[in-house]
Design an enzyme around this catalytic site. Structure first.
Site, PDB file in Angstrom:
ATOM      1  N   GLU A 188       8.733   6.794   8.818  1.00 11.08           N
ATOM      2  CA  GLU A 188       9.950   5.993   9.011  1.00 11.08           C
ATOM      3  C   GLU A 188       9.626   4.568   9.464  1.00 11.08           C
ATOM      4  O   GLU A 188      10.498   3.718   9.509  1.00 11.08           O
ATOM      5  CB  GLU A 188      10.890   6.683  10.019  1.00 11.08           C
ATOM      6  CG  GLU A 188      10.479   6.623  11.490  1.00 11.08           C
ATOM      7  CD  GLU A 188       9.363   7.593  11.878  1.00 11.08           C
ATOM      8  OE1 GLU A 188       8.761   8.211  10.990  1.00 11.08           O
ATOM      9  OE2 GLU A 188       9.085   7.704  13.092  1.00 11.08           O
TER      10      GLU A 188
ATOM     11  N   HIS B  50       4.193   8.785  11.194  1.00 10.37           N
ATOM     12  CA  HIS B  50       5.570   8.260  11.223  1.00 10.37           C
ATOM     13  C   HIS B  50       5.935   7.506   9.942  1.00 10.37           C
ATOM     14  O   HIS B  50       5.865   6.278   9.924  1.00 10.37           O
ATOM     15  CB  HIS B  50       5.702   7.253  12.369  1.00 10.37           C
ATOM     16  CG  HIS B  50       5.651   7.837  13.725  1.00 10.37           C
ATOM     17  ND1 HIS B  50       6.779   8.198  14.426  1.00 10.37           N
ATOM     18  CD2 HIS B  50       4.603   8.116  14.528  1.00 10.37           C
ATOM     19  CE1 HIS B  50       6.431   8.670  15.603  1.00 10.37           C
ATOM     20  NE2 HIS B  50       5.126   8.632  15.696  1.00 10.37           N
TER      21      HIS B  50
ATOM     22  N   CYS C 254       5.686  13.742  13.983  1.00 11.93           N
ATOM     23  CA  CYS C 254       5.011  13.537  15.275  1.00 11.93           C
ATOM     24  C   CYS C 254       5.580  14.449  16.368  1.00 11.93           C
ATOM     25  O   CYS C 254       5.295  15.644  16.343  1.00 11.93           O
ATOM     26  CB  CYS C 254       5.044  12.059  15.652  1.00 11.93           C
ATOM     27  SG  CYS C 254       3.745  11.639  16.833  1.00 11.93           S
TER      28      CYS C 254
HETATM   29  N1  GLN Z   1       2.882  12.393  22.320  1.00 15.06           N
HETATM   30  C1  GLN Z   1       4.243  12.689  21.933  1.00 15.06           C
HETATM   31  C2  GLN Z   1       4.628  14.102  22.318  1.00 15.06           C
HETATM   32  O1  GLN Z   1       3.853  14.841  22.841  1.00 15.06           O
HETATM   33  C3  GLN Z   1       4.475  12.476  20.469  1.00 15.06           C
HETATM   34  C4  GLN Z   1       4.339  11.021  20.126  1.00 15.06           C
HETATM   35  C5  GLN Z   1       5.195  10.555  18.990  1.00 15.06           C
HETATM   36  O2  GLN Z   1       6.133  11.214  18.564  1.00 15.06           O
HETATM   37  N2  GLN Z   1       4.924   9.358  18.532  1.00 15.06           N
HETATM   38  O3  GLN Z   1       5.720  14.472  22.088  1.00 15.06           O
END
Ligand code: GLN
Length: 206
Positions: free
Chosen positions: A186, A184, A85
């Site tokens: 994890e 994610h 992410c």
């Molecule tokens: N929106 C977040 C970003 O721009 C990422 C979100 C996340 O890691 N769950 O970093």
């Protein structure tokens, strides 16, 4: 009992984000997992995980804590890195809808757009088939996830969303020793993505 992963040390970037969940998942894969906040800590690891969190904050903190260039150098030197992410954003060569001064480590030839799934589907879950993972589709959790808008020729697409509005969207990629997912793993208790990364670290040598 002797374990093949015993002396494999994997760091988790811990200046911001859900590093604890990744440390726990890696420990379950029987590797030594350590938080990384300083260049000296980075120097001791064979691979690195960059967690979910907020990439704009990570971008600021890597400058303040002197980790930007050391991590870029290790990536150039072939260290395996897995970004989930916000971590995926940190591995992208180009970010759209970031802050003007946002920096990334880069390394994966792709363009990602932050928070691009729209407000209604800020967070969602989907079962995705991931290349190289055996068994059932992976239950992927997306939280304000980045959208991979395009990838270069050297990037392997490992998974796409199938069905629904986001059908076909790329959600897992690999380029050389770099792995990234928009979701994610994890948070799900399914260790298969972490195991895949551990295999990459072992294959890269120490
Ligand atoms: N929106 C977040 C970003 O721009 C990422 C979100 C996340 O890691 N769950 O970093």
């Amino acid at each position: 009992m002797w374990n093949v992963n015993d002396d494999l040390i994997i760091g988790v970037f811990a200046l911001q984000g859900d590093s604890r969940e990744h440390l726990e998942a890696l420990a379950e894969c029987d590797v030594v997992a350590r938080p990384v906040r300083r260049p000296e800590e980075l120097a001791t690891v064979h691979g690195l995980v960059i967690p979910g969190g907020e990439s704009t904050t990570m971008s600021k903190l890597v400058g303040i804590f002197g980790l930007l260039d050391p991590i870029r150098e290790r990536i150039k030197g072939g260290m395996p890195v897995y970004g989930s992410c916000a971590g995926m954003i940190m591995l992208a060569d180009e970010v759209l809808d970031g802050r003007d001064d946002q920096v990334t480590f880069g390394g994966i030839d792709m363009v990602v757009r932050r928070n691009a799934f729209g407000r209604q589907v800020d967070s969602f879950e989907a079962d995705v088939d991931i290349e190289g993972l055996e068994g059932d589709p992976f239950h992927a959790v997306f939280i304000r996830a980045p959208k991979v808008e395009s990838v270069g020729e050297g990037v392997e697409v490992l998974a796409r969303i199938s069905g629904g509005e986001a059908d076909g969207t790329i959600v897992a990629v690999k380029q050389g020793n770099l792995l990234a997912t928009a979701f994610h793993p994890e948070l799900t208790g399914d260790l298969r993505v972490h195991s895949l990364f551990v295999d990459m670290v072992r294959a890269a040598g120490r």
